[in-house]
Motif scaffolding. Structure first.
Motif, PDB file in Angstrom:
ATOM      1  N   ILE A  37       3.128   0.600   6.851  1.00 28.66           N
ATOM      2  CA  ILE A  37       3.626   1.786   6.147  1.00 28.66           C
ATOM      3  C   ILE A  37       2.545   2.356   5.243  1.00 28.66           C
ATOM      4  O   ILE A  37       2.318   3.571   5.203  1.00 28.66           O
ATOM      5  CB  ILE A  37       4.898   1.441   5.339  1.00 28.66           C
ATOM      6  CG1 ILE A  37       6.046   1.127   6.299  1.00 28.66           C
ATOM      7  CG2 ILE A  37       5.290   2.578   4.401  1.00 28.66           C
ATOM      8  CD1 ILE A  37       7.309   0.648   5.630  1.00 28.66           C
ATOM      9  N   PHE A  38       1.850   1.488   4.523  1.00 23.60           N
ATOM     10  CA  PHE A  38       0.790   1.946   3.626  1.00 23.60           C
ATOM     11  C   PHE A  38      -0.301   2.692   4.395  1.00 23.60           C
ATOM     12  O   PHE A  38      -0.786   3.728   3.957  1.00 23.60           O
ATOM     13  CB  PHE A  38       0.155   0.782   2.868  1.00 23.60           C
ATOM     14  CG  PHE A  38       1.081   0.042   1.940  1.00 23.60           C
ATOM     15  CD1 PHE A  38       2.213   0.635   1.409  1.00 23.60           C
ATOM     16  CD2 PHE A  38       0.823  -1.271   1.604  1.00 23.60           C
ATOM     17  CE1 PHE A  38       3.052  -0.046   0.553  1.00 23.60           C
ATOM     18  CE2 PHE A  38       1.647  -1.967   0.746  1.00 23.60           C
ATOM     19  CZ  PHE A  38       2.769  -1.351   0.220  1.00 23.60           C
ATOM     20  N   LYS A  39      -0.711   2.132   5.542  1.00 24.09           N
ATOM     21  CA  LYS A  39      -1.792   2.743   6.319  1.00 24.09           C
ATOM     22  C   LYS A  39      -1.390   4.107   6.869  1.00 24.09           C
ATOM     23  O   LYS A  39      -2.199   5.021   6.902  1.00 24.09           O
ATOM     24  CB  LYS A  39      -2.207   1.829   7.485  1.00 24.09           C
ATOM     25  CG  LYS A  39      -3.058   0.655   7.085  1.00 24.09           C
ATOM     26  CD  LYS A  39      -4.361   1.068   6.479  1.00 24.09           C
ATOM     27  CE  LYS A  39      -5.412   1.322   7.520  1.00 24.09           C
ATOM     28  NZ  LYS A  39      -6.741   1.530   6.954  1.00 24.09           N
ATOM     29  N   LYS A  40      -0.131   4.227   7.305  1.00 27.57           N
ATOM     30  CA  LYS A  40       0.305   5.505   7.868  1.00 27.57           C
ATOM     31  C   LYS A  40       0.548   6.542   6.776  1.00 27.57           C
ATOM     32  O   LYS A  40       0.236   7.721   6.952  1.00 27.57           O
ATOM     33  CB  LYS A  40       1.566   5.318   8.695  1.00 27.57           C
ATOM     34  CG  LYS A  40       1.945   6.538   9.475  1.00 27.57           C
ATOM     35  CD  LYS A  40       3.055   6.276  10.435  1.00 27.57           C
ATOM     36  CE  LYS A  40       3.384   7.549  11.211  1.00 27.57           C
ATOM     37  NZ  LYS A  40       4.547   7.371  12.038  1.00 27.57           N
ATOM     38  N   ALA A  41       1.082   6.127   5.646  1.00 27.48           N
ATOM     39  CA  ALA A  41       1.382   7.071   4.563  1.00 27.48           C
ATOM     40  C   ALA A  41       0.135   7.448   3.774  1.00 27.48           C
ATOM     41  O   ALA A  41       0.010   8.564   3.289  1.00 27.48           O
ATOM     42  CB  ALA A  41       2.431   6.481   3.629  1.00 27.48           C
TER      43      ALA A  41
ATOM     44  N   ASP B 254      -3.682   6.570   4.550  1.00 28.70           N
ATOM     45  CA  ASP B 254      -4.700   5.877   5.335  1.00 28.70           C
ATOM     46  C   ASP B 254      -5.881   5.435   4.483  1.00 28.70           C
ATOM     47  O   ASP B 254      -6.391   4.339   4.643  1.00 28.70           O
ATOM     48  CB  ASP B 254      -5.187   6.784   6.457  1.00 28.70           C
ATOM     49  CG  ASP B 254      -6.175   6.066   7.366  1.00 28.70           C
ATOM     50  OD1 ASP B 254      -5.912   4.893   7.685  1.00 28.70           O
ATOM     51  OD2 ASP B 254      -7.189   6.668   7.739  1.00 28.70           O
ATOM     52  N   ARG B 255      -6.250   6.252   3.556  1.00 31.59           N
ATOM     53  CA  ARG B 255      -7.430   5.960   2.734  1.00 31.59           C
ATOM     54  C   ARG B 255      -7.211   4.755   1.807  1.00 31.59           C
ATOM     55  O   ARG B 255      -8.124   3.983   1.549  1.00 31.59           O
ATOM     56  CB  ARG B 255      -7.768   7.199   1.923  1.00 31.59           C
ATOM     57  CG  ARG B 255      -9.031   7.095   1.172  1.00 31.59           C
ATOM     58  CD  ARG B 255      -9.339   8.415   0.531  1.00 31.59           C
ATOM     59  NE  ARG B 255     -10.634   8.359  -0.113  1.00 31.59           N
ATOM     60  CZ  ARG B 255     -11.143   9.334  -0.807  1.00 31.59           C
ATOM     61  NH1 ARG B 255     -10.481  10.458  -0.930  1.00 31.59           N
ATOM     62  NH2 ARG B 255     -12.313   9.207  -1.368  1.00 31.59           N
ATOM     63  N   TYR B 256      -5.990   4.607   1.288  1.00 27.94           N
ATOM     64  CA  TYR B 256      -5.726   3.564   0.302  1.00 27.94           C
ATOM     65  C   TYR B 256      -4.819   2.448   0.827  1.00 27.94           C
ATOM     66  O   TYR B 256      -4.402   1.594   0.062  1.00 27.94           O
ATOM     67  CB  TYR B 256      -5.079   4.177  -0.947  1.00 27.94           C
ATOM     68  CG  TYR B 256      -5.954   5.208  -1.598  1.00 27.94           C
ATOM     69  CD1 TYR B 256      -7.106   4.835  -2.275  1.00 27.94           C
ATOM     70  CD2 TYR B 256      -5.636   6.555  -1.509  1.00 27.94           C
ATOM     71  CE1 TYR B 256      -7.921   5.781  -2.858  1.00 27.94           C
ATOM     72  CE2 TYR B 256      -6.449   7.509  -2.099  1.00 27.94           C
ATOM     73  CZ  TYR B 256      -7.592   7.118  -2.770  1.00 27.94           C
ATOM     74  OH  TYR B 256      -8.396   8.060  -3.342  1.00 27.94           O
ATOM     75  N   GLY B 257      -4.512   2.442   2.100  1.00 29.41           N
ATOM     76  CA  GLY B 257      -3.597   1.455   2.665  1.00 29.41           C
ATOM     77  C   GLY B 257      -4.040   0.023   2.453  1.00 29.41           C
ATOM     78  O   GLY B 257      -3.243  -0.840   2.079  1.00 29.41           O
ATOM     79  N   ASP B 258      -5.321  -0.248   2.680  1.00 26.88           N
ATOM     80  CA  ASP B 258      -5.833  -1.608   2.505  1.00 26.88           C
ATOM     81  C   ASP B 258      -5.813  -2.035   1.038  1.00 26.88           C
ATOM     82  O   ASP B 258      -5.487  -3.183   0.721  1.00 26.88           O
ATOM     83  CB  ASP B 258      -7.254  -1.726   3.061  1.00 26.88           C
ATOM     84  CG  ASP B 258      -7.305  -1.522   4.560  1.00 26.88           C
ATOM     85  OD1 ASP B 258      -6.309  -1.867   5.236  1.00 26.88           O
ATOM     86  OD2 ASP B 258      -8.332  -1.025   5.063  1.00 26.88           O
TER      87      ASP B 258
END
Length: 165
Positions: free
Chosen positions: A126-130, A132-136
């Protein structure tokens, strides 16, 4: 003289009892916090997708399956739901059990770890899709905070996530 030592012993045992009650209450508060924020985030995600299941995210254990469904990983969601159900059963067993079984306790701890990892994996998607820049970064912070920030981040980005491919 004997009465004073009994009084000290009773005071010491009472302090231990209150310590464990406090730990138990803290754990219950943590679980309620996690459950509430995760359910609110999932509810908004399902509402944004015009999915009629948005009210079902409040059903315990099934909400983990719905978390997996939201990121198109139904198998991981089902595994997470079953894992959490087994953790609850083992927790009840240890609470009511008279004997301590070290092997079962190790299984209990491993199941807790697996559940935490699966929660983080689904949330990472969810983090990566919402974002992408800060998902990790959000995932790393979630792991370092032992899951407290995970549900806060889910809650904060709930409107930015779309269940569509």
């Amino acid at each position: 003289m004997g009465g004073i030592s009994v009084l000290i012993l009773i005071s010491f045992l009472s302090a231990i009892f209150y310590f464990f009650v406090a730990i138990f209450l803290i754990i219950i508060a943590y679980l309620l916090f996690i459950y509430t924020f995760e359910s609110l985030a999932l509810m908004r995600i399902y509402k944004n997708a015009d999915n009629s299941k948005y009210w079902q995210v409040w059903i315990p254990f099934y909400n983990k399956y719905l978390l997996g469904e939201a990121v198109h990983s139904k198998k991981i969601g089902l595994l997470l739901a079953l894992n959490n159900l087994l953790v609850i059963f083992l927790g009840i067993y240890f609470y009511h059990g008279q004997n301590f079984h070290a092997a079962l306790f190790v299984v209990f701890l491993l199941l807790l770890l697996i559940g935490f990892i699966l929660d983080c994996v689904l949330s990472h998607k969810i983090f990566k899709k919402a974002s992408d820049r800060y998902g990790d970064i959000l995932t790393v912070l979630s792991v370092l905070s032992l899951g407290i920030l995970r549900v806060i981040f889910l809650f904060l980005i709930r409107n930015r996530y779309s269940m569509d491919d």
